[in-house]
Write a protein that holds these residues in place. Structure first.
Motif, PDB file in Angstrom:
ATOM      1  N   UNK A 171       7.218  -9.883   1.609  1.00 29.37           N
ATOM      2  CA  UNK A 171       7.232  -9.025   0.307  1.00 29.37           C
ATOM      3  C   UNK A 171       8.533  -9.121  -0.289  1.00 29.37           C
ATOM      4  N   UNK A 172       8.726  -8.712  -1.333  1.00 30.61           N
ATOM      5  CA  UNK A 172       9.919  -8.712  -2.145  1.00 30.61           C
ATOM      6  C   UNK A 172      10.720  -7.331  -1.747  1.00 30.61           C
ATOM      7  N   UNK A 173      11.900  -7.639  -1.694  1.00 32.96           N
ATOM      8  CA  UNK A 173      12.676  -6.344  -1.162  1.00 32.96           C
ATOM      9  C   UNK A 173      12.979  -5.127  -2.296  1.00 32.96           C
ATOM     10  N   UNK A 174      12.507  -5.461  -3.481  1.00 32.56           N
ATOM     11  CA  UNK A 174      12.460  -4.432  -4.498  1.00 32.56           C
ATOM     12  C   UNK A 174      11.200  -3.283  -4.026  1.00 32.56           C
ATOM     13  N   UNK A 175      11.356  -2.345  -3.188  1.00 34.02           N
ATOM     14  CA  UNK A 175      10.246  -1.502  -2.824  1.00 34.02           C
ATOM     15  C   UNK A 175       9.881  -0.461  -3.768  1.00 34.02           C
ATOM     16  N   UNK A 176       8.564  -0.673  -3.899  1.00 27.54           N
ATOM     17  CA  UNK A 176       7.823   0.626  -4.621  1.00 27.54           C
ATOM     18  C   UNK A 176       7.877   1.880  -3.721  1.00 27.54           C
ATOM     19  N   UNK A 177       8.484   2.894  -3.865  1.00 28.30           N
ATOM     20  CA  UNK A 177       8.584   3.799  -3.057  1.00 28.30           C
ATOM     21  C   UNK A 177       7.395   4.685  -2.946  1.00 28.30           C
ATOM     22  N   UNK A 178       6.741   4.815  -4.159  1.00 30.06           N
ATOM     23  CA  UNK A 178       5.615   5.506  -3.910  1.00 30.06           C
ATOM     24  C   UNK A 178       4.385   4.810  -3.130  1.00 30.06           C
ATOM     25  N   UNK A 179       4.398   3.595  -3.127  1.00 30.28           N
ATOM     26  CA  UNK A 179       3.443   2.799  -2.681  1.00 30.28           C
ATOM     27  C   UNK A 179       3.702   2.850  -1.244  1.00 30.28           C
ATOM     28  N   UNK A 180       5.043   2.635  -0.716  1.00 26.42           N
ATOM     29  CA  UNK A 180       5.547   2.775   0.680  1.00 26.42           C
ATOM     30  C   UNK A 180       5.169   3.907   1.269  1.00 26.42           C
ATOM     31  N   UNK A 181       5.180   5.108   0.689  1.00 27.49           N
ATOM     32  CA  UNK A 181       5.003   6.464   1.124  1.00 27.49           C
ATOM     33  C   UNK A 181       3.196   6.362   1.628  1.00 27.49           C
ATOM     34  N   UNK A 182       2.570   6.120   0.457  1.00 28.62           N
ATOM     35  CA  UNK A 182       1.016   6.052   0.662  1.00 28.62           C
ATOM     36  C   UNK A 182       0.644   5.114   1.797  1.00 28.62           C
ATOM     37  N   UNK A 183       1.356   3.704   1.983  1.00 31.21           N
ATOM     38  CA  UNK A 183       1.021   2.704   2.964  1.00 31.21           C
ATOM     39  C   UNK A 183       1.416   3.256   4.379  1.00 31.21           C
ATOM     40  N   UNK A 184       2.397   4.093   4.318  1.00 27.64           N
ATOM     41  CA  UNK A 184       2.972   4.669   5.760  1.00 27.64           C
ATOM     42  C   UNK A 184       1.733   5.786   6.168  1.00 27.64           C
ATOM     43  N   UNK A 185       1.392   6.517   5.226  1.00 30.19           N
ATOM     44  CA  UNK A 185       0.374   7.505   5.686  1.00 30.19           C
ATOM     45  C   UNK A 185      -0.758   7.017   6.159  1.00 30.19           C
ATOM     46  N   UNK A 186      -1.215   5.920   5.344  1.00 29.42           N
ATOM     47  CA  UNK A 186      -2.722   5.244   5.701  1.00 29.42           C
ATOM     48  C   UNK A 186      -2.575   4.587   6.898  1.00 29.42           C
ATOM     49  N   UNK A 187      -1.326   3.847   7.208  1.00 33.78           N
ATOM     50  CA  UNK A 187      -1.410   3.108   8.356  1.00 33.78           C
ATOM     51  C   UNK A 187      -1.038   3.793   9.598  1.00 33.78           C
ATOM     52  N   UNK A 188      -0.435   4.918   9.569  1.00 33.75           N
ATOM     53  CA  UNK A 188      -0.325   5.782  10.714  1.00 33.75           C
ATOM     54  C   UNK A 188      -1.628   6.211  11.136  1.00 33.75           C
ATOM     55  N   UNK A 189      -2.498   6.761  10.114  1.00 30.16           N
ATOM     56  CA  UNK A 189      -3.857   7.218  10.438  1.00 30.16           C
ATOM     57  C   UNK A 189      -4.817   6.136  10.884  1.00 30.16           C
ATOM     58  N   UNK A 190      -4.761   5.071  10.607  1.00 28.88           N
ATOM     59  CA  UNK A 190      -5.398   4.030  10.933  1.00 28.88           C
ATOM     60  C   UNK A 190      -5.078   3.813  12.380  1.00 28.88           C
ATOM     61  N   UNK A 191      -3.578   3.601  12.857  1.00 27.06           N
ATOM     62  CA  UNK A 191      -3.209   3.715  14.312  1.00 27.06           C
ATOM     63  C   UNK A 191      -3.755   4.607  15.103  1.00 27.06           C
ATOM     64  N   UNK A 192      -3.778   5.839  14.651  1.00 23.28           N
ATOM     65  CA  UNK A 192      -4.308   6.910  15.461  1.00 23.28           C
ATOM     66  C   UNK A 192      -5.712   6.589  15.739  1.00 23.28           C
TER      67      UNK A 192
END
Length: 485
Positions: A171-192
């Motif tokens: 993906x492009x390097x111009x990160x959407x910080x809000x989307x990144x935060x949401x994705x991090x939470x959901x991905x960690x929970x999925x990994x748990x």
């Protein structure tokens, strides 16, 4: 007379012993301070050249346990690539395992979500060729903050899989910080969840993936990057901003919403995600399925997995569960899971010169103090100006008024002892009377509660007070105004 259970009898006995001891023993000021300051931590932010151009001036944190062991955790780190800062408080339930795991892992998932593609590729290349990897985070930890090493390899492999997938997405390097935060939470929970389905052995460890995922935790994370404050909240911890008005008074600006039955929007969300015929059972007695207070959390797989998956995993891993845990694994009225989500609500706030500090705290604080009182106590502590309620001669005898004036004098001395704002806040939360004065006897009683009784009076309390760098924020504010002109 009805029979009394051994547990109830034990509590009654503890209460009687406590009352007897409380009448004769009061803790000294040094004993009180020893308990209050045992877990306090402060850190001042400086740049590489000794100057601070960060929006954060410093932070104070503290943790006071009620549960034994405490189920709360805290984390603070600087992202070494961007120099942004991450702050988090985590409130565990059904044990401390999930809060411990999330407090160690979530910031890495956030950092990976925000890193440019080239950096991710460099990290993967270094790992693949067994070269040293430049650290992503600089942690700011109290020595008492426990770090689990039991599942380190499992955690790393899951994180690596995540960044490999981000590389593949390109993906492009111009990160959407809000989307990144949401994705991090959901991905960690999925990994748990995924890790809990695999038997890694060592069933008696407190941090087996299944044990982590069966417990749960809420999380409230602040991401501070220049003038931009973003708070990602999951559950019922809170972030409240301390604002100093032009006349010097203090006001509270709540950044987060609680995810529980007291929030009508959250209640509507939960009910809309399940059939109408479940309306009476999906939230019962203000709890999810009559059991869980927060409506969003990490872990808690028994509110997320299908009943078939829950039964299959738990039947093959009976050594990890006690008989009582296994019997209670499936909640009542469990028809259309998942009932619980790990998607945070993210709020963006552009910092202003009048924004002086941010308080992150678990619900143990907010159950004892109103948000305006919290901001008032810290604001007065920082400025040294105490706006106490006036004394009324009509409601006091001369002796009572004299005693209260002596207590207020002692409070001023106590405030000088507390260099840490979080410690000062805990002192007020436990010992404050109706007039905003810390009453030593009340504080002593709250700190002297036996372990088996403490949870009946208060929860674990974890606080981070982030002191904002007003000159830097004001310079950014003026620059933004100039750009808009």
């Amino acid at each position: 007379m009805a029979a009394v259970s051994p547990t109830t009898a034990g509590l009654l006995s503890s209460r009687r012993k406590y009352r007897a001891n409380a009448q004769t023993s009061q803790m000294s000021q040094s004993q009180i301070n020893h308990i209050l300051k045992a877990n306090e931590y402060s850190f001042s932010v400086n740049g590489y050249d000794g100057r601070n151009v960060n929006s954060v001036l410093r932070f104070d944190s503290n943790l006071l346990a009620s549960n034994s062991p405490t189920e709360d955790r805290r984390s603070v780190a600087t992202c070494l690539q961007s120099r942004c800062m991450l702050f988090g408080v985590f409130d565990g339930h059904a044990g401390h395992a999930c809060a411990q795991a999330v407090s160690e892992r979530l910031f890495y998932y956030i950092a990976v979500s925000l890193l440019p593609l080239k950096i991710l590729e460099d990290i993967e290349d270094a790992v693949e060729n067994e070269r040293p990897v430049f650290p992503m985070l600089q942690w700011h930890k109290h020595p008492n903050d426990y770090v689990s090493t039991v599942a380190g390899k499992i955690y790393f492999n899951s994180l690596r899989t995540y960044w490999q997938e981000l590389i593949d997405l390109a993906e492009e390097d111009d990160k959407d910080i809000q989307a990144a935060l949401v994705n991090a939470f959901k991905r960690l929970d999925n990994d748990l969840s995924l890790e809990a389905q695999v038997d890694f052995g060592d069933p008696f460890s407190h941090f087996t993936p299944l044990r982590v995922a069966l417990s749960g935790c809420t999380a409230c994370i602040a991401h501070v990057d220049g003038p931009d404050l973003r708070v990602a909240n999951l559950g019922d911890s809170r972030a409240v901003l301390g604002v100093q008005e032009e006349d010097g008074s203090w006001s509270a600006l709540t950044i987060t919403n609680d995810h529980n039955a007291q929030n009508p929007d959250e209640l509507q969300r939960i009910q809309s995600e399940h059939p109408v015929w479940e309306k009476k059972s999906v939230v019962k007695h203000d709890r999810l399925l009559g059991l869980l207070m927060p409506f969003r959390a990490f872990g808690d797989i028994k509110f997320k997995w299908s009943s078939e998956l829950l039964s299959r995993v738990c039947e093959t891993r009976t050594e990890t569960l006690s008989g009582n845990e296994y019997a209670k694994i499936l909640p009542p009225n469990y028809h259309t899971p998942p009932y619980l989500i790990a998607e945070p609500e993210v709020t963006h706030h552009k910092l202003r010169p009048q924004d002086k500090f941010l308080v992150l705290a678990t619900d143990g604080l907010w159950e004892l103090m109103h948000r305006q009182s919290v901001i008032q106590v810290i604001g007065e502590h920082l400025t040294g100006i105490h706006l106490q309620k006036p004394l009324s001669g009509l409601s006091f005898t001369l002796g009572k008024m004299h005693r209260l004036l002596l207590e207020r004098k002692a409070q001023v001395l106590t405030a000088l002892e507390d260099e840490n704002s979080a410690t000062h806040l805990i002192r007020h939360a436990l010992g404050s009377d109706d007039f905003g004065t810390v009453e030593p006897r009340r504080l002593s009683k709250m700190l002297n509660l036996p372990k088996e009784l403490a949870r009946m009076y208060r929860d674990d309390i974890t606080i981070i007070v982030i002191h904002l760098n007003s000159p830097v924020i004001e310079a950014n504010h003026k620059a933004n105004i100039a750009e808009d002109a």
